[in-house]
Scaffold this active site. Structure first.
Site, PDB file in Angstrom:
ATOM      1  N   HIS A   1      16.226  22.402 -47.068  1.00  0.00           N
ATOM      2  CA  HIS A   1      15.984  23.857 -47.420  1.00  0.00           C
ATOM      3  C   HIS A   1      17.387  24.709 -47.304  1.00  0.00           C
ATOM      4  O   HIS A   1      17.616  25.716 -47.902  1.00  0.00           O
ATOM      5  CB  HIS A   1      14.925  24.585 -47.187  1.00  0.00           C
ATOM      6  CG  HIS A   1      15.150  25.073 -45.685  1.00  0.00           C
ATOM      7  ND1 HIS A   1      14.718  24.225 -44.586  1.00  0.00           N
ATOM      8  CD2 HIS A   1      15.232  26.279 -45.174  1.00  0.00           C
ATOM      9  CE1 HIS A   1      14.904  25.091 -43.539  1.00  0.00           C
ATOM     10  NE2 HIS A   1      15.309  26.152 -43.823  1.00  0.00           N
TER      11      HIS A   1
HETATM   12  C1  UD1 Z   1      14.671  31.458 -44.824  1.00  0.00           C
HETATM   13  C2  UD1 Z   1      15.817  31.767 -43.457  1.00  0.00           C
HETATM   14  C3  UD1 Z   1      15.987  30.470 -42.898  1.00  0.00           C
HETATM   15  C4  UD1 Z   1      14.652  29.820 -42.452  1.00  0.00           C
HETATM   16  C5  UD1 Z   1      13.988  29.574 -44.054  1.00  0.00           C
HETATM   17  C6  UD1 Z   1      12.719  28.710 -43.725  1.00  0.00           C
HETATM   18  C7  UD1 Z   1      17.210  33.701 -43.469  1.00  0.00           C
HETATM   19  C8  UD1 Z   1      18.821  34.081 -43.760  1.00  0.00           C
HETATM   20  N1  UD1 Z   1      16.864  32.429 -43.752  1.00  0.00           N
HETATM   21  O1  UD1 Z   1      15.355  30.616 -45.569  1.00  0.00           O
HETATM   22  O2  UD1 Z   1      16.550  30.490 -41.596  1.00  0.00           O
HETATM   23  O3  UD1 Z   1      14.897  28.479 -42.201  1.00  0.00           O
HETATM   24  O4  UD1 Z   1      13.408  30.784 -44.286  1.00  0.00           O
HETATM   25  O5  UD1 Z   1      11.854  28.644 -44.918  1.00  0.00           O
HETATM   26  O6  UD1 Z   1      16.399  34.314 -43.252  1.00  0.00           O
HETATM   27  N2  UD1 Z   1      10.910  31.857 -52.139  1.00  0.00           N
HETATM   28  C9  UD1 Z   1       9.541  31.641 -52.494  1.00  0.00           C
HETATM   29  N3  UD1 Z   1       8.556  31.984 -51.820  1.00  0.00           N
HETATM   30  C10 UD1 Z   1       8.583  32.408 -50.548  1.00  0.00           C
HETATM   31  C11 UD1 Z   1       9.771  32.803 -49.954  1.00  0.00           C
HETATM   32  C12 UD1 Z   1      11.177  32.378 -50.723  1.00  0.00           C
HETATM   33  O7  UD1 Z   1       9.417  31.080 -53.676  1.00  0.00           O
HETATM   34  O8  UD1 Z   1       7.601  33.006 -49.770  1.00  0.00           O
HETATM   35  C13 UD1 Z   1      12.005  31.494 -52.924  1.00  0.00           C
HETATM   36  C14 UD1 Z   1      12.604  32.352 -53.427  1.00  0.00           C
HETATM   37  O9  UD1 Z   1      13.104  32.058 -54.714  1.00  0.00           O
HETATM   38  C15 UD1 Z   1      14.009  32.656 -52.749  1.00  0.00           C
HETATM   39  C16 UD1 Z   1      14.169  31.323 -52.260  1.00  0.00           C
HETATM   40  O10 UD1 Z   1      12.673  30.802 -51.905  1.00  0.00           O
HETATM   41  O11 UD1 Z   1      14.982  33.364 -53.327  1.00  0.00           O
HETATM   42  C17 UD1 Z   1      14.832  31.483 -50.645  1.00  0.00           C
HETATM   43  O12 UD1 Z   1      14.056  32.242 -49.628  1.00  0.00           O
HETATM   44  P1  UD1 Z   1      14.821  33.293 -48.612  1.00  0.00           P
HETATM   45  O13 UD1 Z   1      13.720  33.776 -47.693  1.00  0.00           O
HETATM   46  O14 UD1 Z   1      15.714  34.021 -49.129  1.00  0.00           O
HETATM   47  O15 UD1 Z   1      15.455  31.991 -48.026  1.00  0.00           O
HETATM   48  P2  UD1 Z   1      15.027  30.628 -47.292  1.00  0.00           P
HETATM   49  O16 UD1 Z   1      15.910  29.915 -47.702  1.00  0.00           O
HETATM   50  O17 UD1 Z   1      13.635  30.564 -47.431  1.00  0.00           O
END
Ligand code: UD1
Length: 379
Positions: A203
């Site tokens: 991820h």
């Molecule tokens: C975040 C953390 C990372 C952790 C990871 C675990 C930061 C900088 N990164 O990254 O350290 O390892 O979480 O998952 O804080 N999304 C959904 N549903 C959700 C959450 C996210 O669909 O409940 C999608 C969205 O399109 C979003 C993308 O996933 O843009 C990324 O989510 P985001 O919270 O920005 O970062 P992670 O890649 O999950």
């Protein structure tokens, strides 16, 4: 004593669960703050259910966004909320944006911060989490480290020894608390995979936002899938990129992200786990499962020295060789790492109850040189 315990994203929830239990056992009132950084039921709600977490006292619902937007959203909401409650300390865990955001806010309001999982460094500031780690550790009053290498990193950054406590790993607390229940679920039966299977989790932006890289890694894993099937619980970020670039994932058992218990059970049962996650490197060490980490670096070198984890970078022959070697060896032995014993959260709350470190508070024996400070603290 009353504390605010902050959780925002998936890797936080299993870390706050033992902290809340330890607070309750010691009469410390804990208010649970959910920033809402993760919001899907597979990324948040299911974790609350299986970890037995209470409903959050407040959920800011910040959701996704750019780093600045997400961090700023958490900061504004947390500052407003802290204006409505009295807390003696703020506990933050890990390295996600919510961790750093809440630390900055509390530090500026003069509320002491405890950082659980302090001192981890990948020495790679292109990782957003590394920025979060460095900022959080610079500002937190109590720095609770999982391993000696993390303590050394903090000392190398000039942090006063009195702020640093080697306490072990709350990930181990959660794992030991949950593993029996996880095993009873036998999730592999649901996915109808044979006795031997591999597990994939990917991820990180450095891998999954780079479509060429992601495509190459998936192609390599597809090739290895002729030896064992790979179960791939796919993170929303990764899924979005796979769909956007129309990558071929038909060879994998592609499933929704698993909840904590099912994922623990799958990790323990798997012959090999291929990952870019930090927490998974630790959990595989504790479970005695071979882990192959598709990253150039790790902030958790102890999992490599423990022998269960191999870093292969983005070098495909190395990825092939490491997976092949794991499959040929049979199970690893669970790593024995000092203080990864299920009692880290209790140590943390005991230290909080002793009060914030001040020059007067520091026993003379602790104000000593880097070499012996850690041993002396827990002698
Ligand atoms: C975040 C953390 C990372 C952790 C990871 C675990 C930061 C900088 N990164 O990254 O350290 O390892 O979480 O998952 O804080 N999304 C959904 N549903 C959700 C959450 C996210 O669909 O409940 C999608 C969205 O399109 C979003 C993308 O996933 O843009 C990324 O989510 P985001 O919270 O920005 O970062 P992670 O890649 O999950």
């Amino acid at each position: 004593m009353r504390v605010a315990v902050v959780a925002g994203a998936r890797p936080n929830f299993m870390k706050v669960a033992p902290l809340l239990r330890a607070c309750a056992a010691r009469g410390v009132e804990a208010l649970l703050v959910h920033t809402g950084q993760h919001y899907d039921s597979t990324m948040s709600g299911s974790f609350f259910d299986v970890l037995g977490l209470p409903d959050a006292d407040i959920n800011f619902g910040v959701g996704s966004g750019t780093h600045a937007a997400q961090t700023a959203g958490v900061m504004v909401a947390f500052e407003n909320w802290l204006g409505t409650v009295d807390v003696d300390a703020v506990l933050v865990v890990g390295d996600v944006n919510s961790t750093m955001a809440c630390t900055i806010v509390a530090a500026k309001l003069g509320i002491p911060v405890a950082h659980v999982e302090a001192g981890l460094r990948a020495f790679d500031r292109t990782m957003p989490e590394e920025v979060n780690r460095v900022v959080t550790d610079a500002l937190a009053t109590w720095l609770f480290a999982t391993s000696q290498d993390a303590v050394a990193n903090l000392f190398a950054e000039g942090i006063e020894p009195a702020r640093v406590h080697l306490v072990g790993n709350v990930m181990a607390d959660s794992l030991f608390h949950s593993i029996e229940r996880a095993r009873l679920r036998r999730p592999w039966e649901v996915f109808d995979v044979p006795e031997r299977f591999g597990l994939i989790t990917l991820h990180r932006p450095a891998l999954v936002d780079d479509i060429e890289r992601l495509s190459t890694v998936l192609e390599t894993l597809r090739g290895l899938g002729t030896d064992v099937p790979f179960v791939f619980p796919i993170h929303p970020r990764t899924r979005a990129n796979v769909v956007r670039a129309n990558l071929d994932v038909s060879a994998f058992h592609l499933i929704e992200p698993l909840d904590y218990l099912d994922f623990l059970a799958m990790q323990e049962r798997a012959s090999v786990v291929v990952t870019d996650s930090g927490g998974v490197q630790e959990e595989t060490s504790l479970l005695g499962t071979w882990c192959v980490t598709v990253r150039e670096n790790t902030e958790r070198p102890i999992t490599v020295t423990a022998g269960t984890n191999t870093l292969v970078g983005f070098d495909m022959p190395r990825l092939q060789a490491a997976v092949g070697s794991a499959l040929s060896k049979g199970d690893a032995l669970p790593a024995v790492i000092p203080m990864w014993d299920g009692k880290a959260a209790e140590r943390i709350v005991d230290i909080l109850l002793a009060g914030a470190p001040t020059p007067e508070w520091i026993p003379p024996a602790l104000a000593i040189t880097e070499g012996n400070a850690v041993d002396a603290m827990f002698a």
